[in-house]
Design a protein around this motif. Structure first.
Motif, PDB file in Angstrom:
ATOM      1  N   PHE A   1      -4.970 -27.342   1.646  1.00 51.36           N
ATOM      2  CA  PHE A   1      -4.118 -26.725   2.662  1.00 51.36           C
ATOM      3  C   PHE A   1      -3.087 -27.711   3.208  1.00 51.36           C
ATOM      4  CE2 PHE A   1      -8.419 -24.840   3.111  1.00 51.36           C
ATOM      5  CZ  PHE A   1      -8.111 -23.572   2.630  1.00 51.36           C
ATOM      6  N   VAL A   2      -1.970 -27.154   3.679  1.00 52.41           N
ATOM      7  CA  VAL A   2      -1.020 -27.924   4.478  1.00 52.41           C
ATOM      8  C   VAL A   2      -1.242 -27.506   5.926  1.00 52.41           C
ATOM      9  CG1 VAL A   2       1.402 -28.452   4.942  1.00 52.41           C
ATOM     10  CG2 VAL A   2       0.671 -27.889   2.601  1.00 52.41           C
ATOM     11  N   ALA A   3      -1.495 -28.484   6.802  1.00 51.08           N
ATOM     12  CA  ALA A   3      -1.756 -28.195   8.213  1.00 51.08           C
ATOM     13  C   ALA A   3      -1.132 -29.300   9.063  1.00 51.08           C
ATOM     14  CB  ALA A   3      -3.259 -28.111   8.456  1.00 51.08           C
ATOM     15  N   PRO A   4      -0.697 -28.963  10.285  1.00 48.24           N
ATOM     16  CA  PRO A   4       0.101 -29.921  11.068  1.00 48.24           C
ATOM     17  C   PRO A   4      -0.670 -31.145  11.571  1.00 48.24           C
ATOM     18  CG  PRO A   4      -0.369 -27.954  12.357  1.00 48.24           C
ATOM     19  CD  PRO A   4      -0.875 -27.679  10.983  1.00 48.24           C
ATOM     20  N   GLY A   5      -0.113 -32.309  11.260  1.00 48.19           N
ATOM     21  CA  GLY A   5      -0.720 -33.570  11.695  1.00 48.19           C
ATOM     22  C   GLY A   5      -0.327 -33.954  13.110  1.00 48.19           C
ATOM     23  N   ASN A   6       0.568 -33.158  13.704  1.00 47.06           N
ATOM     24  CA  ASN A   6       0.992 -33.448  15.090  1.00 47.06           C
ATOM     25  C   ASN A   6       0.432 -32.409  16.061  1.00 47.06           C
ATOM     26  OD1 ASN A   6       2.479 -31.328  14.132  1.00 47.06           O
ATOM     27  ND2 ASN A   6       4.437 -32.005  14.966  1.00 47.06           N
TER      28      ASN A   6
ATOM     29  N   HIS B   1       3.412 -20.760   0.240  1.00 48.08           N
ATOM     30  CA  HIS B   1       3.003 -20.103   1.484  1.00 48.08           C
ATOM     31  C   HIS B   1       1.857 -19.132   1.192  1.00 48.08           C
ATOM     32  CE1 HIS B   1       5.335 -21.362   4.879  1.00 48.08           C
ATOM     33  NE2 HIS B   1       6.467 -21.341   4.185  1.00 48.08           N
ATOM     34  N   SER B   2       1.012 -18.934   2.204  1.00 55.34           N
ATOM     35  CA  SER B   2      -0.104 -18.002   2.056  1.00 55.34           C
ATOM     36  C   SER B   2       0.164 -16.662   2.736  1.00 55.34           C
ATOM     37  CB  SER B   2      -1.379 -18.630   2.623  1.00 55.34           C
ATOM     38  OG  SER B   2      -1.148 -19.090   3.939  1.00 55.34           O
ATOM     39  N   PHE B   3       1.168 -16.623   3.636  1.00 56.16           N
ATOM     40  CA  PHE B   3       1.381 -15.385   4.398  1.00 56.16           C
ATOM     41  C   PHE B   3       1.829 -14.229   3.530  1.00 56.16           C
ATOM     42  CE2 PHE B   3       5.597 -17.449   4.789  1.00 56.16           C
ATOM     43  CZ  PHE B   3       6.424 -16.411   4.378  1.00 56.16           C
ATOM     44  N   VAL B   4       2.309 -14.523   2.319  1.00 56.61           N
ATOM     45  CA  VAL B   4       2.756 -13.456   1.428  1.00 56.61           C
ATOM     46  C   VAL B   4       1.580 -12.680   0.839  1.00 56.61           C
ATOM     47  CG1 VAL B   4       5.092 -14.083   0.738  1.00 56.61           C
ATOM     48  CG2 VAL B   4       3.157 -15.315  -0.224  1.00 56.61           C
TER      49      VAL B   4
ATOM     50  N   LEU C   1      -5.082 -16.963   7.232  1.00 55.67           N
ATOM     51  CA  LEU C   1      -4.363 -17.584   6.115  1.00 55.67           C
ATOM     52  C   LEU C   1      -5.295 -18.468   5.282  1.00 55.67           C
ATOM     53  CD1 LEU C   1      -1.011 -18.388   7.974  1.00 55.67           C
ATOM     54  CD2 LEU C   1      -1.468 -16.537   6.349  1.00 55.67           C
ATOM     55  N   ILE C   2      -6.255 -19.102   5.943  1.00 54.88           N
ATOM     56  CA  ILE C   2      -7.259 -19.886   5.193  1.00 54.88           C
ATOM     57  C   ILE C   2      -8.106 -18.957   4.332  1.00 54.88           C
ATOM     58  CG2 ILE C   2      -9.361 -21.286   5.425  1.00 54.88           C
ATOM     59  CD1 ILE C   2      -8.077 -22.535   7.937  1.00 54.88           C
TER      60      ILE C   2
ATOM     61  N   ASP D   1      -3.663 -27.032 -14.511  1.00 55.45           N
ATOM     62  CA  ASP D   1      -4.298 -28.232 -13.941  1.00 55.45           C
ATOM     63  C   ASP D   1      -3.624 -28.691 -12.646  1.00 55.45           C
ATOM     64  OD1 ASP D   1      -5.992 -28.292 -16.030  1.00 55.45           O
ATOM     65  OD2 ASP D   1      -4.888 -29.813 -17.169  1.00 55.45           O
ATOM     66  N   MET D   2      -2.466 -28.141 -12.331  1.00 55.55           N
ATOM     67  CA  MET D   2      -1.781 -28.584 -11.104  1.00 55.55           C
ATOM     68  C   MET D   2      -2.581 -28.145  -9.878  1.00 55.55           C
ATOM     69  SD  MET D   2       2.344 -28.114 -11.177  1.00 55.55           S
ATOM     70  CE  MET D   2       2.244 -26.360 -11.344  1.00 55.55           C
ATOM     71  N   LYS D   3      -2.549 -28.988  -8.847  1.00 47.48           N
ATOM     72  CA  LYS D   3      -3.223 -28.646  -7.593  1.00 47.48           C
ATOM     73  C   LYS D   3      -2.306 -27.750  -6.751  1.00 47.48           C
ATOM     74  CE  LYS D   3      -6.194 -31.899  -8.725  1.00 47.48           C
ATOM     75  NZ  LYS D   3      -7.229 -31.475  -9.681  1.00 47.48           N
ATOM     76  N   VAL D   4      -2.875 -26.699  -6.207  1.00 47.81           N
ATOM     77  CA  VAL D   4      -2.088 -25.800  -5.351  1.00 47.81           C
ATOM     78  C   VAL D   4      -2.522 -25.986  -3.895  1.00 47.81           C
ATOM     79  CG1 VAL D   4      -1.507 -23.404  -4.812  1.00 47.81           C
ATOM     80  CG2 VAL D   4      -1.835 -24.119  -7.202  1.00 47.81           C
ATOM     81  N   PHE D   5      -1.548 -26.299  -3.052  1.00 38.78           N
ATOM     82  CA  PHE D   5      -1.785 -26.409  -1.611  1.00 38.78           C
ATOM     83  C   PHE D   5      -1.071 -25.229  -0.945  1.00 38.78           C
ATOM     84  CE2 PHE D   5      -2.049 -30.714  -3.247  1.00 38.78           C
ATOM     85  CZ  PHE D   5      -3.139 -31.251  -2.568  1.00 38.78           C
ATOM     86  N   SER D   6      -1.763 -24.546  -0.048  1.00 35.81           N
ATOM     87  CA  SER D   6      -1.107 -23.441   0.666  1.00 35.81           C
ATOM     88  C   SER D   6      -0.861 -23.839   2.115  1.00 35.81           C
ATOM     89  CB  SER D   6      -1.953 -22.176   0.588  1.00 35.81           C
ATOM     90  OG  SER D   6      -3.134 -22.336   1.322  1.00 35.81           O
ATOM     91  N   VAL D   7       0.255 -23.369   2.642  1.00 33.50           N
ATOM     92  CA  VAL D   7       0.604 -23.631   4.040  1.00 33.50           C
ATOM     93  C   VAL D   7      -0.176 -22.643   4.909  1.00 33.50           C
ATOM     94  CG1 VAL D   7       2.471 -23.691   5.732  1.00 33.50           C
ATOM     95  CG2 VAL D   7       2.918 -24.375   3.356  1.00 33.50           C
ATOM     96  N   VAL D   8      -0.989 -23.178   5.832  1.00 29.26           N
ATOM     97  CA  VAL D   8      -1.762 -22.292   6.721  1.00 29.26           C
ATOM     98  C   VAL D   8      -1.370 -22.475   8.189  1.00 29.26           C
ATOM     99  CG1 VAL D   8      -3.702 -22.009   5.140  1.00 29.26           C
ATOM    100  CG2 VAL D   8      -3.733 -23.902   6.773  1.00 29.26           C
ATOM    101  N   ALA D   9      -0.571 -23.494   8.479  1.00 27.76           N
ATOM    102  CA  ALA D   9      -0.011 -23.703   9.818  1.00 27.76           C
ATOM    103  C   ALA D   9       1.078 -24.746   9.649  1.00 27.76           C
ATOM    104  CB  ALA D   9      -1.055 -24.195  10.807  1.00 27.76           C
ATOM    105  N   MET D  10       2.038 -24.760  10.592  1.00 30.46           N
ATOM    106  CA  MET D  10       3.158 -25.693  10.438  1.00 30.46           C
ATOM    107  C   MET D  10       3.334 -26.577  11.671  1.00 30.46           C
ATOM    108  SD  MET D  10       5.957 -23.611   8.127  1.00 30.46           S
ATOM    109  CE  MET D  10       6.867 -25.118   7.711  1.00 30.46           C
ATOM    110  N   SER D  11       4.234 -27.565  11.537  1.00 27.76           N
ATOM    111  CA  SER D  11       4.306 -28.644  12.531  1.00 27.76           C
ATOM    112  C   SER D  11       5.450 -28.501  13.535  1.00 27.76           C
ATOM    113  CB  SER D  11       4.476 -29.980  11.798  1.00 27.76           C
ATOM    114  OG  SER D  11       5.685 -29.986  11.064  1.00 27.76           O
TER     115      SER D  11
END
Ligand code: O7M
Length: 214
Positions: free
Chosen positions: A142-147, A88-91, A130-131, A105-115
Motif C-alpha cells: 500500500f501507499v499511505a501517508p508518512g506525514n 489507485h484502489s478507489f476505481v 480501500l484496503i 512479477d512486478m509488485k503492485v502498490f495501491s494508494v489507500v490514503a494520501m499525504s
C-alpha cells in the motif's frame, strides 16, 4: 541499489540529465527509485528501462482506469523493466485486479490514503474500504501517508504484514523515523533530497537514521 535500505527516492526532476546523474549517485543508498509523470513526460518511457539497469524502479502512474486500459498500460510498464507499479484502489476491485494480473512479477502498490491536505476531503475517510478492495484484488502493498501518523497507524493495523510505502516526508512535513515507527516499511522522499545542496549526503543520512531502527 541497496537491498537493506528503507529509502525510496522520488525522482521528480524535470532536468533529465540531472535526474539520471542523481539516480546513479543515490541508488547505492536507496532501496528503489520512484518515477512519476514529470520525469516520464520529460524523458520518455525509456527512462524506466534506463534506471532499471542499476536500480529497482517503481513506476508511479497512479493508474485509475477501467480494467482493459489499466492492463494495456501495465503490460508496457512491465516490458520496460519496472520492479513495481502504483495504482489507485478507489476505481474498484476489477480495475485493480487487472493491474495485478498484468503485472506478473512486478509488485503492485495501491494508494489507500494520501499525504496532501485535500486528501481529507474524501479519500482518507475510506482507507479501510480501500484496503479491503486492494487485498481482494491481490496487491503486494500500500501507499499511505508518512506525514499523517494517525492514519498511517490505522492502515498498518489493518494491513497486517503487508508492505507500506509512505511519502510526505520533509517537504510535506513528515519525518522518516516517525513514519517508520508508525508503520511504514519504506519512506518515499523527493524534494528533501533533490533540492538539498548535497543530495547524496542527505540520502545517506536518511538511510543511516532508518537503518539504526532495525
Ligand atoms: O518528497 P516530496 O514531497 O518531494 O515528493 C513526494 C512524492 O511522493 C511525489 O512523487 C508524490 O507524487 C508522491 N506522493 C505523495 O507525495 N503523496 C501521496 O499521497 C502519494 C504519493 C505517491 O507516491 O503515490 C504513489
Amino acid at each position: 541499489m541497496s537491498d537493506g535500505s528503507r529509502l525510496i527516492l522520488a525522482l521528480d526532476l524535470v532536468d533529465v540529465g540531472r535526474a539520471l546523474r542523481m539516480a546513479q549517485d543515490i541508488s547505492p543508498h536507496c532501496f528503489a527509485i520512484k518515477v512519476n509523470w514529470p520525469i516520464i513526460l520529460h524523458a520518455g518511457p525509456q527512462i524506466i528501462r534506463e534506471i532499471s539497469r542499476f536500480s529497482r524502479v517503481i513506476c508511479d502512474l497512479k493508474l485509475a482506469d477501467i480494467p482493459n486500459t489499466n492492463r494495456l498500460i501495465v503490460e508496457r510498464v512491465r516490458e520496460l523493466g519496472a520492479w513495481g507499479v502504483i495504482a489507485h484502489s478507489f476505481v474498484g476491485q476489477d480495475s485493480l485486479r487487472a493491474v495485478v494480473e498484468a503485472a506478473g512479477d512486478m509488485k503492485v502498490f495501491s494508494v489507500v490514503a494520501m499525504s496532501h491536505p485535500g486528501a481529507s476531503d474524501l479519500l482518507n475517510r475510506f482507507h479501510d474500504m480501500l484496503i479491503d478492495i486492494s487485498m481482494k484484488a491481490g496487491v503486494y502493498g500500500f501507499v499511505a501517508p508518512g506525514n499523517n501518523e494517525a492514519v498511517l497507524r490505522q492502515i498498518r493495523a489493518r494491513a497486517g504484514g503487508m508492505k507500506i510505502i509512505s511519502p510526505g516526508i520533509g517537504a510535506q512535513g513528515g519525518d522518516e523515523v516517525s513514519a517508520v515507527a508508525a508503520g511504514a516499511d519504506y519512506v518515499i522522499v523527493g524534494r528533501k533530497i533533490y533540492q538539498a545542496s548535497d543530495p547524496v549526503k542527505v540520502a545517506m543520512e536518511i538511510d543511516q537514521r532508518l537503518s539504526m531502527m532495525l
